[in-house]
Design a protein around this motif. Sequence first.
Motif, PDB file in Angstrom:
ATOM      1  N   ASP A 108       0.834  -1.209   0.000  1.00  0.00           N
ATOM      2  CA  ASP A 108       0.000   0.000   0.000  1.00  0.00           C
ATOM      3  C   ASP A 108       0.864   1.253   0.000  1.00  0.00           C
ATOM      4  OD1 ASP A 108      -2.628  -1.272   0.249  1.00  0.00           O
ATOM      5  OD2 ASP A 108      -1.910  -1.893   2.226  1.00  0.00           O
ATOM      6  N   ALA A 109       2.058   1.159   0.569  1.00  0.00           N
ATOM      7  CA  ALA A 109       2.956   2.310   0.636  1.00  0.00           C
ATOM      8  C   ALA A 109       4.392   1.830   0.498  1.00  0.00           C
ATOM      9  CB  ALA A 109       2.772   3.062   1.949  1.00  0.00           C
ATOM     10  N   VAL A 110       5.186   2.619  -0.223  1.00  0.00           N
ATOM     11  CA  VAL A 110       6.622   2.359  -0.360  1.00  0.00           C
ATOM     12  C   VAL A 110       7.344   3.551   0.241  1.00  0.00           C
ATOM     13  CG1 VAL A 110       8.541   1.875  -1.919  1.00  0.00           C
ATOM     14  CG2 VAL A 110       6.239   1.069  -2.482  1.00  0.00           C
ATOM     15  N   MET A 111       8.198   3.294   1.233  1.00  0.00           N
ATOM     16  CA  MET A 111       8.872   4.357   1.961  1.00  0.00           C
ATOM     17  C   MET A 111      10.374   4.261   1.758  1.00  0.00           C
ATOM     18  SD  MET A 111       8.348   5.336   5.950  1.00  0.00           S
ATOM     19  CE  MET A 111       8.684   6.998   6.523  1.00  0.00           C
ATOM     20  N   ALA A 127       6.449   2.142  -6.858  1.00  0.00           N
ATOM     21  CA  ALA A 127       5.212   2.619  -6.231  1.00  0.00           C
ATOM     22  C   ALA A 127       4.113   2.805  -7.271  1.00  0.00           C
ATOM     23  CB  ALA A 127       5.474   3.927  -5.491  1.00  0.00           C
ATOM     24  N   ARG A 128       4.467   3.348  -8.436  1.00  0.00           N
ATOM     25  CA  ARG A 128       3.459   3.533  -9.477  1.00  0.00           C
ATOM     26  C   ARG A 128       2.985   2.197 -10.032  1.00  0.00           C
ATOM     27  NH1 ARG A 128       3.763   7.369  -6.881  1.00  0.00           N
ATOM     28  NH2 ARG A 128       4.389   9.472  -7.522  1.00  0.00           N
ATOM     29  N   SER A 133       1.325   4.396  -2.490  1.00  0.00           N
ATOM     30  CA  SER A 133       1.775   5.736  -2.145  1.00  0.00           C
ATOM     31  C   SER A 133       3.293   5.721  -1.975  1.00  0.00           C
ATOM     32  CB  SER A 133       1.109   6.210  -0.854  1.00  0.00           C
ATOM     33  OG  SER A 133      -0.295   6.264  -1.006  1.00  0.00           O
ATOM     34  N   ALA A 134       3.971   6.796  -2.397  1.00  0.00           N
ATOM     35  CA  ALA A 134       5.427   6.902  -2.298  1.00  0.00           C
ATOM     36  C   ALA A 134       5.789   7.948  -1.255  1.00  0.00           C
ATOM     37  CB  ALA A 134       6.020   7.269  -3.653  1.00  0.00           C
ATOM     38  N   TRP A 135       6.595   7.550  -0.278  1.00  0.00           N
ATOM     39  CA  TRP A 135       6.969   8.432   0.832  1.00  0.00           C
ATOM     40  C   TRP A 135       8.492   8.477   0.899  1.00  0.00           C
ATOM     41  CZ3 TRP A 135       3.476   9.748   5.269  1.00  0.00           C
ATOM     42  CH2 TRP A 135       4.124  10.516   6.244  1.00  0.00           C
ATOM     43  N   ARG A 171       8.106  14.509  -6.810  1.00  0.00           N
ATOM     44  CA  ARG A 171       7.285  13.406  -7.305  1.00  0.00           C
ATOM     45  C   ARG A 171       6.790  12.458  -6.217  1.00  0.00           C
ATOM     46  NH1 ARG A 171       9.972  15.483 -11.318  1.00  0.00           N
ATOM     47  NH2 ARG A 171       9.282  15.239 -13.479  1.00  0.00           N
ATOM     48  N   PHE A 172       7.253  12.661  -4.988  1.00  0.00           N
ATOM     49  CA  PHE A 172       6.778  11.809  -3.892  1.00  0.00           C
ATOM     50  C   PHE A 172       5.461  12.345  -3.344  1.00  0.00           C
ATOM     51  CE2 PHE A 172      11.099  10.323  -4.047  1.00  0.00           C
ATOM     52  CZ  PHE A 172      11.031   9.006  -3.593  1.00  0.00           C
ATOM     53  N   ASP A 173       4.621  11.426  -2.887  1.00  0.00           N
ATOM     54  CA  ASP A 173       3.337  11.823  -2.313  1.00  0.00           C
ATOM     55  C   ASP A 173       3.522  12.515  -0.966  1.00  0.00           C
ATOM     56  OD1 ASP A 173       1.674  10.619  -4.386  1.00  0.00           O
ATOM     57  OD2 ASP A 173       2.383   8.704  -3.596  1.00  0.00           O
ATOM     58  N   ALA A 174       4.598  12.169  -0.249  1.00  0.00           N
ATOM     59  CA  ALA A 174       4.913  12.823   1.017  1.00  0.00           C
ATOM     60  C   ALA A 174       6.424  12.811   1.195  1.00  0.00           C
ATOM     61  CB  ALA A 174       4.240  12.115   2.190  1.00  0.00           C
ATOM     62  N   VAL A 175       6.938  13.889   1.802  1.00  0.00           N
ATOM     63  CA  VAL A 175       8.362  14.008   2.118  1.00  0.00           C
ATOM     64  C   VAL A 175       8.472  14.424   3.574  1.00  0.00           C
ATOM     65  CG1 VAL A 175      10.533  15.199   1.635  1.00  0.00           C
ATOM     66  CG2 VAL A 175       8.977  14.616  -0.249  1.00  0.00           C
TER      67      VAL A 175
END
Length: 445
Positions: A108-111, A127-128, A133-135, A171-175
């Motif tokens: 669900d998420a890649v960190m 992630a895509r 989601s990419a964090w 390009r990350f969903d969160a930083v």
Amino acid sequence: MKILIYGLNYAPELTGTGKYTAEMAVLLARRGHEVRVVCAPPYYPEWRVEAGYASWRYQREMRDGVTIWRAPLWVPSRPSGLKRMLHLASFAASSLPLLAWQALWRPDAVMLIAPTLMCAPATLTIARLAQASAWLHIQDYEVDAAFDLGLLKSSLAARAARWIESALLRRFDAVSSITRQMSSRAATKGVEPSRVVCLPNWVDVSTIFPLPRPSEYRRLLGIPDDQKVVLYSGNMGAKQGIETLAEAAASLAARADVTFVFCGSGAAKARLLERCAGLTNCIFIPLQPAERLNELLNLADIHILPQRGDAADLVMPSKLTGMFASGRAVVAMARRGTALYDAVSPRGVVVPPDNVKALAAAITLLASDPDRCTALGKAARNYAERALSPESTIGTLEERLATLVRESRGKRAKEKAPYSGAPKPAATEARRRRKPSRAEEAAPD
């Protein structure tokens, strides 16, 4: 949630990024999430792969409820600017098959944990592909540090590296990063402020705490109880400004009541040993096992935290949280306005970076004033108990991850929703207003 954590360093490394990445993974797993990790074999800070692991083959293990895949990498025995880049590139390349394999798991998420940002393109791609989601979590702004510390010097290379860094971050969903200042820096690099999160490093105050007795290390090292111990423990690298400690020790060599203890390893250790050769007030010991950390930190009367001036706003030393929790006085080198200054100044002593005379004076003052040492230690301990709880940071991370995953799933659901066949109101109004075609004029009412 299914969470994939991707980063160079991981337990059983005892210091730096690996320690916090491992604790993050374990805390998330204990909260009921399914956590997997892609990382390298442990090698830091000795710059030598630990016994029981291999630098040339892939390995899989279970550790504290987390599934870990380790990718091979090249570890230089004497790291330099170019060698460090090749070292990071070797992991970025060798970890690609493992990362691609995890895409089939559909996280669900890649960190991604930075360093290293070289792994960012692969992280974003996976992630895509997995519709995850990419964090990006930044422990160290490696691009800025490399140029500000003089590891890389070309102005053209600096502009190119910073342009690539900014393009990747956006390009990350969160930083996220570990201080308010470091988090704000992400916004200056082009990340939307709404995507920036502050996730401070933490400390478990139940495992690091003031002992009611002298540390066993005093007996092991032959240090009398009336000696004041100045302790440095951790990585001995370029960013630490470790050479200032040797100069401070030399300037205080005439004081028979002060002993410097250096615990750790790293690229700058050999140089530190050379500078301290002949000084009878210096003791060197290797990194100690994690289960002995509290005993070690309680050896100090004064914790010392050197820092180069050109690195002070780029990193927040991970060792600081343990220093605070141990309830001992802290002397740090930092510029006013930096995250390190803001953290230490209300509950410790801060001196200017690279100023040996000020550092020696602060040590002398505290060594002669045990009451002030005790008061500063209590203030540091209170702060650790109040503000450095791992539950607070992991709770923030979990909440933001859940929000990102919900939003991602909502977008996918809308994209997959079947077409109803009925025109939207706006489209119907547009048809009513436009001039009818000849076919429509000819059609029967």
